[in-house]
Design a protein around this motif. Structure first.
Motif, PDB file in Angstrom:
ATOM      1  N   THR A  75       0.816  -1.219   0.000  1.00  0.00           N
ATOM      2  CA  THR A  75       0.000   0.000   0.000  1.00  0.00           C
ATOM      3  C   THR A  75       0.857   1.279   0.000  1.00  0.00           C
ATOM      4  OG1 THR A  75      -0.103  -0.214   2.404  1.00  0.00           O
ATOM      5  CG2 THR A  75      -2.000  -1.004   1.173  1.00  0.00           C
ATOM      6  N   MET A 107       3.126   2.624  -2.024  1.00  0.00           N
ATOM      7  CA  MET A 107       3.209   3.473  -3.222  1.00  0.00           C
ATOM      8  C   MET A 107       1.879   4.167  -3.530  1.00  0.00           C
ATOM      9  SD  MET A 107       6.178   3.817  -4.364  1.00  0.00           S
ATOM     10  CE  MET A 107       7.780   3.049  -4.097  1.00  0.00           C
ATOM     11  N   VAL A 108       0.749   3.531  -3.175  1.00  0.00           N
ATOM     12  CA  VAL A 108      -0.556   4.176  -3.383  1.00  0.00           C
ATOM     13  C   VAL A 108      -0.655   5.392  -2.454  1.00  0.00           C
ATOM     14  CG1 VAL A 108      -3.059   3.827  -3.355  1.00  0.00           C
ATOM     15  CG2 VAL A 108      -1.571   1.927  -3.961  1.00  0.00           C
ATOM     16  N   ILE A 116       1.918   7.120  -1.268  1.00  0.00           N
ATOM     17  CA  ILE A 116       2.842   8.149  -1.780  1.00  0.00           C
ATOM     18  C   ILE A 116       2.215   8.898  -2.951  1.00  0.00           C
ATOM     19  CG2 ILE A 116       5.077   8.474  -2.982  1.00  0.00           C
ATOM     20  CD1 ILE A 116       5.503   7.906  -0.034  1.00  0.00           C
ATOM     21  N   SER A 117       1.577   8.134  -3.841  1.00  0.00           N
ATOM     22  CA  SER A 117       0.957   8.760  -5.013  1.00  0.00           C
ATOM     23  C   SER A 117      -0.135   9.742  -4.599  1.00  0.00           C
ATOM     24  CB  SER A 117       0.388   7.657  -5.909  1.00  0.00           C
ATOM     25  OG  SER A 117      -0.266   8.217  -6.990  1.00  0.00           O
ATOM     26  N   GLU A 142       1.521  12.806  -3.158  1.00  0.00           N
ATOM     27  CA  GLU A 142       2.082  13.632  -4.240  1.00  0.00           C
ATOM     28  C   GLU A 142       0.990  14.457  -4.918  1.00  0.00           C
ATOM     29  OE1 GLU A 142       5.972  11.143  -5.827  1.00  0.00           O
ATOM     30  OE2 GLU A 142       3.993  10.526  -6.504  1.00  0.00           O
ATOM     31  N   ASN A 143      -0.151  13.821  -5.177  1.00  0.00           N
ATOM     32  CA  ASN A 143      -1.257  14.530  -5.837  1.00  0.00           C
ATOM     33  C   ASN A 143      -1.789  15.658  -4.955  1.00  0.00           C
ATOM     34  OD1 ASN A 143      -1.061  12.859  -8.008  1.00  0.00           O
ATOM     35  ND2 ASN A 143      -2.677  11.463  -7.324  1.00  0.00           N
ATOM     36  N   VAL A 183       3.593  17.550  -5.454  1.00  0.00           N
ATOM     37  CA  VAL A 183       5.045  17.316  -5.463  1.00  0.00           C
ATOM     38  C   VAL A 183       5.325  15.969  -6.119  1.00  0.00           C
ATOM     39  CG1 VAL A 183       5.496  18.663  -3.381  1.00  0.00           C
ATOM     40  CG2 VAL A 183       4.981  16.224  -3.170  1.00  0.00           C
ATOM     41  N   ARG A 184       6.611  15.713  -6.384  1.00  0.00           N
ATOM     42  CA  ARG A 184       6.990  14.426  -6.972  1.00  0.00           C
ATOM     43  C   ARG A 184       8.285  13.956  -6.302  1.00  0.00           C
ATOM     44  NH1 ARG A 184       4.812  10.240  -9.845  1.00  0.00           N
ATOM     45  NH2 ARG A 184       6.316   9.250 -11.190  1.00  0.00           N
ATOM     46  N   PHE A 185       8.236  12.766  -5.726  1.00  0.00           N
ATOM     47  CA  PHE A 185       9.436  12.197  -5.092  1.00  0.00           C
ATOM     48  C   PHE A 185      10.141  11.258  -6.058  1.00  0.00           C
ATOM     49  CE2 PHE A 185       6.462  12.762  -1.454  1.00  0.00           C
ATOM     50  CZ  PHE A 185       7.189  13.722  -0.768  1.00  0.00           C
ATOM     51  N   THR A 186      11.472  11.164  -5.911  1.00  0.00           N
ATOM     52  CA  THR A 186      12.191  10.153  -6.695  1.00  0.00           C
ATOM     53  C   THR A 186      12.097   8.834  -5.939  1.00  0.00           C
ATOM     54  OG1 THR A 186      14.305  10.481  -5.578  1.00  0.00           O
ATOM     55  CG2 THR A 186      13.850  11.880  -7.492  1.00  0.00           C
ATOM     56  N   PHE A 187      12.407   7.743  -6.651  1.00  0.00           N
ATOM     57  CA  PHE A 187      12.335   6.422  -6.020  1.00  0.00           C
ATOM     58  C   PHE A 187      13.251   6.345  -4.798  1.00  0.00           C
ATOM     59  CE2 PHE A 187      14.255   2.065  -5.933  1.00  0.00           C
ATOM     60  CZ  PHE A 187      13.180   1.447  -5.324  1.00  0.00           C
ATOM     61  N   ARG A 188      14.464   6.871  -4.923  1.00  0.00           N
ATOM     62  CA  ARG A 188      15.410   6.796  -3.805  1.00  0.00           C
ATOM     63  C   ARG A 188      14.923   7.629  -2.615  1.00  0.00           C
ATOM     64  NH1 ARG A 188      16.896   2.658  -3.358  1.00  0.00           N
ATOM     65  NH2 ARG A 188      18.419   3.249  -1.801  1.00  0.00           N
ATOM     66  N   ILE A 197      11.831   8.064  -1.802  1.00  0.00           N
ATOM     67  CA  ILE A 197      10.751   7.297  -1.165  1.00  0.00           C
ATOM     68  C   ILE A 197      11.348   6.196  -0.285  1.00  0.00           C
ATOM     69  CG2 ILE A 197       8.780   5.766  -1.592  1.00  0.00           C
ATOM     70  CD1 ILE A 197       8.453   7.304  -4.302  1.00  0.00           C
ATOM     71  N   LYS A 209      14.130   6.042   1.189  1.00  0.00           N
ATOM     72  CA  LYS A 209      14.852   6.532   2.363  1.00  0.00           C
ATOM     73  C   LYS A 209      13.924   7.035   3.479  1.00  0.00           C
ATOM     74  CE  LYS A 209      19.096   7.818  -0.059  1.00  0.00           C
ATOM     75  NZ  LYS A 209      20.101   6.934   0.487  1.00  0.00           N
ATOM     76  N   SER A 252       6.715  -0.554  -8.734  1.00  0.00           N
ATOM     77  CA  SER A 252       5.521   0.102  -8.180  1.00  0.00           C
ATOM     78  C   SER A 252       5.746   1.606  -8.052  1.00  0.00           C
ATOM     79  CB  SER A 252       5.129  -0.505  -6.835  1.00  0.00           C
ATOM     80  OG  SER A 252       6.177  -0.375  -5.908  1.00  0.00           O
ATOM     81  N   SER A 253       7.018   2.006  -7.947  1.00  0.00           N
ATOM     82  CA  SER A 253       7.304   3.446  -7.926  1.00  0.00           C
ATOM     83  C   SER A 253       7.006   4.068  -9.298  1.00  0.00           C
ATOM     84  CB  SER A 253       8.777   3.669  -7.552  1.00  0.00           C
ATOM     85  OG  SER A 253       9.136   4.997  -7.773  1.00  0.00           O
ATOM     86  N   ARG A 307       3.104   4.111  -9.921  1.00  0.00           N
ATOM     87  CA  ARG A 307       2.240   4.548  -8.814  1.00  0.00           C
ATOM     88  C   ARG A 307       1.138   5.505  -9.223  1.00  0.00           C
ATOM     89  NH1 ARG A 307       7.179   7.206  -7.796  1.00  0.00           N
ATOM     90  NH2 ARG A 307       7.082   9.430  -7.299  1.00  0.00           N
ATOM     91  N   ARG A 308       1.291   6.148 -10.377  1.00  0.00           N
ATOM     92  CA  ARG A 308       0.231   7.034 -10.867  1.00  0.00           C
ATOM     93  C   ARG A 308      -1.047   6.251 -11.195  1.00  0.00           C
ATOM     94  NH1 ARG A 308       1.272  11.764  -9.276  1.00  0.00           N
ATOM     95  NH2 ARG A 308       3.099  12.836 -10.085  1.00  0.00           N
ATOM     96  N   GLY A 340      -2.329   3.995  -9.408  1.00  0.00           N
ATOM     97  CA  GLY A 340      -2.992   3.586  -8.157  1.00  0.00           C
ATOM     98  C   GLY A 340      -2.939   2.084  -7.947  1.00  0.00           C
ATOM     99  N   VAL A 396      -0.028  -1.137  -8.622  1.00  0.00           N
ATOM    100  CA  VAL A 396       0.431  -2.129  -7.640  1.00  0.00           C
ATOM    101  C   VAL A 396       0.184  -3.539  -8.184  1.00  0.00           C
ATOM    102  CG1 VAL A 396       0.049  -3.050  -5.314  1.00  0.00           C
ATOM    103  CG2 VAL A 396       0.043  -0.593  -5.680  1.00  0.00           C
TER     104      VAL A 396
END
Lengths: 80, 464
Positions: free
Chosen positions: A41, A43-44, A46-47, A50-51, A55-60, A62, A64, B284-285, B288-289, B291, B295
């Motif tokens: 859950t 990444m959902v 995080i998305s 972000e919305n 903002v937008r995070f890079t994978f690294r 996230i 960390k 998944s990164s 992720r858009r 949803g 995943v």
């Protein structure tokens, strides 16, 4: 934006995504402390965050993030 | 050279004595020499393959780091080397099929050390790890004999610091390690090897055996696989402890899992956490858009990759596909499951969920075990649930003696797992009086010699 205000918004997002009403995040909260917050859950969440904050995070970035406090700092840095 | 062979015992004893006699620096050479003999004893080509992959990974990691420092294109080096490792691994995997079954043997341990190499390179690429400059330390990380054949797939952050500073094991670590080895032997010799021939028999003659026998083989195979693989893992971890090394856990009482997602956090942990960190998280990164759909797609790719890791052929892909599909389904139906839990009560729901997770895994393992997808479908189609089957059919040919021995071993293993889940049983056991401890030791060793099935050296995961 103040951390308390940020935590309130994050609480709303977490409750909506994880479908649980009893979530009360603090800066020290980690995935272990919240039912349903796991690798599936994350990444959902995080998305959605972000919305919400535009903002937008890079994978690294996230990967960390270790707790909600880190997440708050990351959002504040991005929205400065 | 299997863990359960005289050759291994001799090599181990020699290595153990030398390790505790020589200087700190000498210990590394003792372990690297023992690992070289261990791997080369199977086939010198296996040693050459493992050395080439290790040296390649060692060099590339330094190149990636240097290119980054000099602001050159380190991404190209990283992706190029990952492609080389993956293609090399796939090439070896499919060599037999490509050359028309020419008797080509897949190098032992290659899937394990290739994944370890990819993980290490990725950590260096992500700047989570520094490239290792000491070649001996790196070779030890890659080739240590106790985890070479079937893992655990070690992370560089866990194992490299340990091999840099090798030290003799403490007394309590040694006794812990020896107990783990004995537990591994019980799992392997008293349970897995007793039931394996009968389950193999049903799978190899699935077109002639009865539906009830197919059902029993399907239900028993997860137990055999667990006893075999976790038995191997216990022996590997236990052997590591005798040299003062803490290897990663691979199992955490998996049959207590209430969902398939939870099951994969408890089963073959070093592989499932590897695919989670290096395949699922990046995928998944990226997705992720999308949803929940992102995943789901990432899960499917990850689990099909996990399935394919086990071997060439559609059976393993389907095995992985089923795992991914079930987890996606679990994600989509969480709300319904929560409602059912509230209605029937926590305890009953938990029991039913544990059974459901076991059954799904057992069915998926039919694809894992069968020779072809059509065989697997035939197997599942032919399963019968008739209630008036004779005991001879239900026990799939096992004698009453084997049923009692294997059944008792299973019960003890499940009890051991249960108590381990409540806290470290070994630490509590150490506090018991010497009389109790030594009585238990003698009983277990007696049980292994009296009821163990010797003569089968191979472990199931050796083929991967």
């Amino acid at each position: 934006m103040e951390t308390t205000e940020l935590l309130e918004i994050l609480n709303g997002i977490f409750r909506k995504v994880l479908k649980r009403d009893n979530i009360a995040l603090t800066e020290d909260t980690t995935a272990h402390d919240v039912d349903g917050w796991d690798s599936l859950t994350n990444m959902v969440l995080i998305s959605e965050i972000e919305n919400k904050f535009g903002v937008r995070f890079t994978f690294r970035e996230i990967v960390k993030l270790k707790n909600v406090g880190d997440l708050c700092h990351a959002i504040m840095n991005k929205t400065k | 050279m299997s863990f359960i062979s005289l050759e291994f015992v001799l090599l181990f004893l020699l290595c153990f004595i030398l390790y505790h006699l020589v200087s700190d620096k000498g210990r590394k050479y003792v372990l690297i020499a023992a690992s070289g003999v261990f791997i080369g004893y199977f086939n010198p080509i296996f040693l050459v393959t493992a050395l080439v992959v290790s040296l390649f990974t060692y060099g590339v990691a330094i190149l990636v780091e240097q290119a980054r420092e000099k602001k050159r294109d380190f991404r190209l080096i990283y992706w190029g080397s990952i492609s080389c490792l993956v293609l090399c691994w796939i090439g070896f995997r499919y060599a037999n099929r490509l050359t028309g079954d020419s008797g080509f043997i897949f190098p032992l341990g290659m899937s394990f050390y290739t994944f370890q190499a990819i993980g290490y390179l990725t950590e260096v690429y992500w700047e989570e790890e520094k490239a290792e400059r000491n070649l001996i330390d790196f070779l030890l990380y890659m080739l240590l004999f106790m985890k070479f054949l079937s893992g655990p797939i070690e992370r560089s952050a866990d194992l490299l610091p340990q091999v840099r500073r090798l030290s003799p094991a403490s007394y309590s670590m040694m006794t812990y390690g020896m107990r783990l080895i004995v537990i591994g032997l019980v799992k392997k010799l008293v349970l897995a090897d007793h039931i394996a021939p009968y389950i193999d028999g049903v799978f190899s003659s699935m077109h002639t055996v009865s539906g009830v026998q197919l059902l029993m083989a399907c239900l028993l195979y997860p137990i055999e696989l667990y006893a075999d693989f976790s038995g191997y893992t216990d022996m590997a971890i236990g052997t590591g402890m005798l040299f003062g090394l803490k290897l990663s856990p691979n199992f955490a009482h998996p049959f207590a899992a209430q969902t398939t997602a939870e099951f994969w956090r408890r089963w073959h942990i070093s592989l499932s956490s590897w695919v989670r960190d290096y395949i699922f998280f990046p995928l998944s990164s990226v997705t992720r858009r999308w949803g929940q759909w992102g995943v789901a797609a990432s899960l499917m790719v990850t689990f099909v990759a996990l399935g394919i890791w086990h071997g060439a052929g559609w059976t393993f892909a389907v095995y992985g596909f089923i795992q991914g599909l079930v987890i996606v389904w679990e994600l989509r139906t969480e709300k319904i499951r929560n409602k059912v839990r509230k209605r029937i009560g926590k305890r009953l729901f938990a029991t039913l969920s544990v059974i459901r997770t076991y059954l799904i895994f057992a069915v998926s393992l039919v694809f894992f075990k069968a020779q072809s997808v059509s065989d697997a479908f035939y197997f599942l189609r032919s399963i019968s649930f008739q209630t008036h089957a004779s005991w001879k059919e239900i026990n799939i040919g096992m004698s009453d003696h084997i049923c009692i021995v294997a059944g008792s071993a299973l019960l003890l293993i499940l009890l051991y797992d249960y108590f381990m889940s409540k806290g470290d049983l070994h630490l509590r056991f150490e506090k018991q009086s010497a009389l109790i401890r030594w009585t238990v030791y003698y009983l277990i060793v007696f049980a292994v010699f009296a009821y163990g099935k010797f003569g089968t050296e191979n472990f199931i995961y050796l083929q991967f």
